[in-house]
Design a protein around this motif. Sequence first.
Motif, PDB file in Angstrom:
ATOM      1  N   GLN A 105      57.567  47.548  50.052  1.00 29.21           N
ATOM      2  CA  GLN A 105      56.513  48.437  49.768  1.00 29.21           C
ATOM      3  C   GLN A 105      56.071  47.869  48.064  1.00 29.21           C
ATOM      4  O   GLN A 105      55.890  48.588  47.154  1.00 29.21           O
ATOM      5  CB  GLN A 105      56.546  49.698  49.622  1.00 29.21           C
ATOM      6  CG  GLN A 105      56.732  50.114  51.161  1.00 29.21           C
ATOM      7  CD  GLN A 105      56.821  51.744  50.890  1.00 29.21           C
ATOM      8  OE1 GLN A 105      56.989  52.405  49.926  1.00 29.21           O
ATOM      9  NE2 GLN A 105      56.775  52.627  52.199  1.00 29.21           N
ATOM     10  N   ALA A 106      56.486  46.485  47.846  1.00 31.19           N
ATOM     11  CA  ALA A 106      56.180  45.991  46.343  1.00 31.19           C
ATOM     12  C   ALA A 106      54.546  45.575  46.384  1.00 31.19           C
ATOM     13  O   ALA A 106      54.053  45.318  47.091  1.00 31.19           O
ATOM     14  CB  ALA A 106      56.923  44.534  46.473  1.00 31.19           C
ATOM     15  N   GLU A 107      54.234  46.018  45.190  1.00 30.76           N
ATOM     16  CA  GLU A 107      52.846  45.868  44.803  1.00 30.76           C
ATOM     17  C   GLU A 107      52.571  45.385  43.124  1.00 30.76           C
ATOM     18  O   GLU A 107      53.804  45.522  42.608  1.00 30.76           O
ATOM     19  CB  GLU A 107      52.116  47.212  44.773  1.00 30.76           C
ATOM     20  CG  GLU A 107      51.906  47.681  46.008  1.00 30.76           C
ATOM     21  CD  GLU A 107      51.259  48.962  46.349  1.00 30.76           C
ATOM     22  OE1 GLU A 107      50.463  49.158  45.162  1.00 30.76           O
ATOM     23  OE2 GLU A 107      51.401  49.947  47.149  1.00 30.76           O
ATOM     24  N   TYR A 175      49.334  46.400  50.152  1.00 28.18           N
ATOM     25  CA  TYR A 175      49.794  45.205  50.818  1.00 28.18           C
ATOM     26  C   TYR A 175      48.572  44.191  50.685  1.00 28.18           C
ATOM     27  O   TYR A 175      48.631  43.149  51.385  1.00 28.18           O
ATOM     28  CB  TYR A 175      50.040  45.660  52.116  1.00 28.18           C
ATOM     29  CG  TYR A 175      51.082  46.527  52.271  1.00 28.18           C
ATOM     30  CD1 TYR A 175      52.376  46.472  51.703  1.00 28.18           C
ATOM     31  CD2 TYR A 175      50.866  47.782  52.853  1.00 28.18           C
ATOM     32  CE1 TYR A 175      53.246  47.399  51.842  1.00 28.18           C
ATOM     33  CE2 TYR A 175      51.975  48.686  53.032  1.00 28.18           C
ATOM     34  CZ  TYR A 175      52.907  48.461  52.601  1.00 28.18           C
ATOM     35  OH  TYR A 175      53.974  49.457  52.688  1.00 28.18           O
ATOM     36  N   ILE A 176      47.538  44.540  50.135  1.00 24.79           N
ATOM     37  CA  ILE A 176      46.289  43.676  49.994  1.00 24.79           C
ATOM     38  C   ILE A 176      46.820  42.153  49.333  1.00 24.79           C
ATOM     39  O   ILE A 176      46.441  41.187  49.793  1.00 24.79           O
ATOM     40  CB  ILE A 176      44.985  44.339  49.420  1.00 24.79           C
ATOM     41  CG1 ILE A 176      43.953  43.238  49.540  1.00 24.79           C
ATOM     42  CG2 ILE A 176      45.199  44.321  47.941  1.00 24.79           C
ATOM     43  CD1 ILE A 176      43.326  43.282  51.080  1.00 24.79           C
ATOM     44  N   ASP A 177      47.784  42.318  48.505  1.00 21.90           N
ATOM     45  CA  ASP A 177      48.002  41.032  47.749  1.00 21.90           C
ATOM     46  C   ASP A 177      48.846  40.312  48.743  1.00 21.90           C
ATOM     47  O   ASP A 177      48.669  39.073  48.800  1.00 21.90           O
ATOM     48  CB  ASP A 177      49.053  41.344  46.642  1.00 21.90           C
ATOM     49  CG  ASP A 177      49.572  40.151  45.814  1.00 21.90           C
ATOM     50  OD1 ASP A 177      48.595  39.378  45.271  1.00 21.90           O
ATOM     51  OD2 ASP A 177      50.649  40.126  45.649  1.00 21.90           O
ATOM     52  N   ALA A 178      49.550  41.182  49.570  1.00 26.05           N
ATOM     53  CA  ALA A 178      50.618  40.316  50.576  1.00 26.05           C
ATOM     54  C   ALA A 178      49.652  39.491  51.653  1.00 26.05           C
ATOM     55  O   ALA A 178      49.876  38.571  51.945  1.00 26.05           O
ATOM     56  CB  ALA A 178      51.514  41.089  51.191  1.00 26.05           C
ATOM     57  N   ILE A 179      48.639  40.541  52.159  1.00 23.87           N
ATOM     58  CA  ILE A 179      47.813  39.888  52.902  1.00 23.87           C
ATOM     59  C   ILE A 179      47.029  38.679  52.218  1.00 23.87           C
ATOM     60  O   ILE A 179      46.805  37.609  53.095  1.00 23.87           O
ATOM     61  CB  ILE A 179      46.541  40.786  53.220  1.00 23.87           C
ATOM     62  CG1 ILE A 179      47.438  42.037  54.129  1.00 23.87           C
ATOM     63  CG2 ILE A 179      45.466  40.278  54.165  1.00 23.87           C
ATOM     64  CD1 ILE A 179      46.409  43.067  54.531  1.00 23.87           C
ATOM     65  N   GLY A 180      46.625  38.550  51.321  1.00 17.48           N
ATOM     66  CA  GLY A 180      45.959  37.638  50.422  1.00 17.48           C
ATOM     67  C   GLY A 180      46.913  36.420  50.492  1.00 17.48           C
ATOM     68  O   GLY A 180      46.591  34.982  50.549  1.00 17.48           O
ATOM     69  N   SER A 181      48.058  36.620  50.202  1.00 16.01           N
ATOM     70  CA  SER A 181      49.219  35.248  50.176  1.00 16.01           C
ATOM     71  C   SER A 181      49.256  34.897  51.682  1.00 16.01           C
ATOM     72  O   SER A 181      49.529  33.623  51.686  1.00 16.01           O
ATOM     73  CB  SER A 181      50.465  36.025  49.649  1.00 16.01           C
ATOM     74  OG  SER A 181      51.005  36.748  50.705  1.00 16.01           O
TER      75      SER A 181
END
Length: 211
Positions: A105-107, A175-181
């Motif tokens: 759950q890193a942000e 998780y939007i950052d993870a999705i972008g990655s």
Amino acid sequence: MDQKQLIKWAFTLSLITIIYNLIEGVVSTLFGAQDETLALFGFGVDSFAEVLSGIGIAHMILRMKSSAIETHDSFEVTALRITGVALYILAGGLVVGAILAFIYQAEPSTTMAGIIISTLSILTMYFLYSEKLKVGKKLNSEPIISDAKCTKTCFYLSFILLGSSLIYELFHIPYIDAIGSLGIAWYAWSEGKESFEKAYTKKLSCSDDCC
């Protein structure tokens, strides 16, 4: 401009591409690591891969000064293979990073740097794409037109970073950052595949509009 001047301008554009991506890579990876934003960090690493590709393009344009070219030479093939390997590693690393981000759950602390860098990249890549396309058409040069189309891919990639960074900064959606990655990983994989295809066939053109 005559042919000599057009080739000189094409070479200048390739140098701008290399220098800009080098600066973008350094700044993006530094802020990506500092702010713990995987999308920005991956974007920066992709910029370094684009520097390797850009060196091959600059070398190719220099060859155009003396004679017409039809295939990549050994230097360009090596640059393409190194770029392909780097992009495959990047894609794999981003996928693993995204999975770990979901598990733990890193942000990111902030994505403001991603918004600024991606906005600058959109403006720069659009300028480079437009100018490369104009020069390529005036010279009737498929290699330069192909390079312009590849620059357009970087233009689209910047929108992925801008979208994920802006959404997170405004709404803090998990998780939007993870999705972008993951979106950047997909582009990196596609670019890596294209690099290996070019190295294998030694063709100068992309297989489609977004190489």
